[in-house]
Motif scaffolding. Structure first.
Motif, PDB file in Angstrom:
ATOM      1  N   THR A 111     -11.974  -1.664 -30.597  1.00 32.79           N
ATOM      2  CA  THR A 111     -11.835  -2.132 -29.226  1.00 32.79           C
ATOM      3  C   THR A 111     -13.007  -1.717 -28.356  1.00 32.79           C
ATOM      4  O   THR A 111     -13.158  -2.226 -27.274  1.00 32.79           O
ATOM      5  CB  THR A 111     -10.524  -1.638 -28.594  1.00 32.79           C
ATOM      6  OG1 THR A 111     -10.516  -0.213 -28.624  1.00 32.79           O
ATOM      7  CG2 THR A 111      -9.319  -2.189 -29.316  1.00 32.79           C
ATOM      8  N   THR A 112     -13.853  -0.791 -28.820  1.00 35.73           N
ATOM      9  CA  THR A 112     -15.031  -0.384 -28.078  1.00 35.73           C
ATOM     10  C   THR A 112     -16.254  -0.836 -28.867  1.00 35.73           C
ATOM     11  O   THR A 112     -16.687  -0.149 -29.787  1.00 35.73           O
ATOM     12  CB  THR A 112     -15.055   1.150 -27.887  1.00 35.73           C
ATOM     13  OG1 THR A 112     -13.834   1.552 -27.294  1.00 35.73           O
ATOM     14  CG2 THR A 112     -16.205   1.559 -27.012  1.00 35.73           C
ATOM     15  N   PRO A 113     -16.803  -1.996 -28.500  1.00 35.38           N
ATOM     16  CA  PRO A 113     -17.919  -2.514 -29.280  1.00 35.38           C
ATOM     17  C   PRO A 113     -19.181  -1.672 -29.100  1.00 35.38           C
ATOM     18  O   PRO A 113     -19.401  -1.066 -28.056  1.00 35.38           O
ATOM     19  CB  PRO A 113     -18.118  -3.926 -28.739  1.00 35.38           C
ATOM     20  CG  PRO A 113     -17.507  -3.919 -27.394  1.00 35.38           C
ATOM     21  CD  PRO A 113     -16.423  -2.884 -27.427  1.00 35.38           C
ATOM     22  N   ASP A 114     -19.995  -1.670 -30.102  1.00 39.24           N
ATOM     23  CA  ASP A 114     -21.279  -0.985 -30.071  1.00 39.24           C
ATOM     24  C   ASP A 114     -22.161  -1.627 -28.997  1.00 39.24           C
ATOM     25  O   ASP A 114     -22.240  -2.862 -28.919  1.00 39.24           O
ATOM     26  CB  ASP A 114     -21.927  -1.121 -31.448  1.00 39.24           C
ATOM     27  CG  ASP A 114     -23.259  -0.428 -31.517  1.00 39.24           C
ATOM     28  OD1 ASP A 114     -24.254  -1.016 -31.044  1.00 39.24           O
ATOM     29  OD2 ASP A 114     -23.296   0.697 -32.039  1.00 39.24           O
ATOM     30  N   PRO A 115     -22.836  -0.832 -28.162  1.00 40.55           N
ATOM     31  CA  PRO A 115     -23.687  -1.408 -27.112  1.00 40.55           C
ATOM     32  C   PRO A 115     -24.760  -2.360 -27.644  1.00 40.55           C
ATOM     33  O   PRO A 115     -25.090  -3.343 -26.978  1.00 40.55           O
ATOM     34  CB  PRO A 115     -24.327  -0.182 -26.462  1.00 40.55           C
ATOM     35  CG  PRO A 115     -23.377   0.933 -26.732  1.00 40.55           C
ATOM     36  CD  PRO A 115     -22.767   0.625 -28.072  1.00 40.55           C
ATOM     37  N   LEU A 116     -25.275  -2.083 -28.830  1.00 41.45           N
ATOM     38  CA  LEU A 116     -26.269  -2.999 -29.398  1.00 41.45           C
ATOM     39  C   LEU A 116     -25.638  -4.328 -29.788  1.00 41.45           C
ATOM     40  O   LEU A 116     -26.279  -5.382 -29.685  1.00 41.45           O
ATOM     41  CB  LEU A 116     -26.959  -2.361 -30.607  1.00 41.45           C
ATOM     42  CG  LEU A 116     -27.907  -1.210 -30.267  1.00 41.45           C
ATOM     43  CD1 LEU A 116     -28.464  -0.606 -31.552  1.00 41.45           C
ATOM     44  CD2 LEU A 116     -29.029  -1.660 -29.358  1.00 41.45           C
ATOM     45  N   GLN A 117     -24.386  -4.294 -30.221  1.00 41.31           N
ATOM     46  CA  GLN A 117     -23.683  -5.537 -30.545  1.00 41.31           C
ATOM     47  C   GLN A 117     -23.465  -6.356 -29.276  1.00 41.31           C
ATOM     48  O   GLN A 117     -23.678  -7.571 -29.269  1.00 41.31           O
ATOM     49  CB  GLN A 117     -22.335  -5.237 -31.204  1.00 41.31           C
ATOM     50  CG  GLN A 117     -21.564  -6.480 -31.569  1.00 41.31           C
ATOM     51  CD  GLN A 117     -22.232  -7.295 -32.644  1.00 41.31           C
ATOM     52  OE1 GLN A 117     -22.456  -6.812 -33.732  1.00 41.31           O
ATOM     53  NE2 GLN A 117     -22.565  -8.531 -32.356  1.00 41.31           N
ATOM     54  N   VAL A 118     -23.072  -5.687 -28.200  1.00 42.94           N
ATOM     55  CA  VAL A 118     -22.863  -6.377 -26.920  1.00 42.94           C
ATOM     56  C   VAL A 118     -24.179  -6.998 -26.449  1.00 42.94           C
ATOM     57  O   VAL A 118     -24.212  -8.145 -25.997  1.00 42.94           O
ATOM     58  CB  VAL A 118     -22.291  -5.413 -25.855  1.00 42.94           C
ATOM     59  CG1 VAL A 118     -22.186  -6.101 -24.505  1.00 42.94           C
ATOM     60  CG2 VAL A 118     -20.935  -4.880 -26.292  1.00 42.94           C
ATOM     61  N   ARG A 119     -25.254  -6.249 -26.578  1.00 38.91           N
ATOM     62  CA  ARG A 119     -26.564  -6.767 -26.189  1.00 38.91           C
ATOM     63  C   ARG A 119     -26.923  -8.006 -27.016  1.00 38.91           C
ATOM     64  O   ARG A 119     -27.496  -8.968 -26.502  1.00 38.91           O
ATOM     65  CB  ARG A 119     -27.619  -5.678 -26.373  1.00 38.91           C
ATOM     66  CG  ARG A 119     -28.973  -6.056 -25.894  1.00 38.91           C
ATOM     67  CD  ARG A 119     -29.925  -4.900 -26.030  1.00 38.91           C
ATOM     68  NE  ARG A 119     -31.262  -5.308 -25.688  1.00 38.91           N
ATOM     69  CZ  ARG A 119     -32.328  -4.590 -25.884  1.00 38.91           C
ATOM     70  NH1 ARG A 119     -32.239  -3.395 -26.416  1.00 38.91           N
ATOM     71  NH2 ARG A 119     -33.499  -5.042 -25.550  1.00 38.91           N
TER      72      ARG A 119
END
Length: 102
Positions: free
Chosen positions: A22-30
């Motif tokens: 439920t907490t995506p990796d910031p690089l994935q979000v980017r």
């Protein structure tokens, strides 16, 4: 009696796994947000003629995207793109753009 510690450990692992998802990796979000650059510019800073996303209100972006996804807001392409993301991904992407400087 020896099964109880095993069950507790298994439950802990399952809960940890759910929280991690439920907490995506910031690089994935980017990476997800990068797909928006074709129309909305790098890091959400659009050229004239397109809507900038950088520094926009997160809640407003979430509402717009969910409206596109549900077909409540007319669009030429956004309704199709929004359907490709889960609600959690939309929230993460909106958070990414809201955190960018205008």
């Amino acid at each position: 009696m020896t099964k109880i510690p095993f069950l507790i450990a298994a439950l802990f692992c399952a809960v940890s796994s759910v929280n991690a998802q439920t907490t995506p990796d910031p690089l994935q979000v980017r990476g997800w947000a990068a797909s928006c650059s074709n129309c909305h510019g790098t890091n959400g800073r659009a050229e004239s003629g397109s809507e900038s996303l950088a520094g926009a209100n997160k809640d407003d972006m979430i509402k717009k995207m969910l409206d596109f996804k549900a077909g409540r807001k007319p669009a030429t392409i956004m309704h199709q793109l929004a359907k490709g993301y889960s609600d959690d991904q939309i929230k993460a992407i909106a958070g990414y753009f809201a955190a960018q400087k205008k």
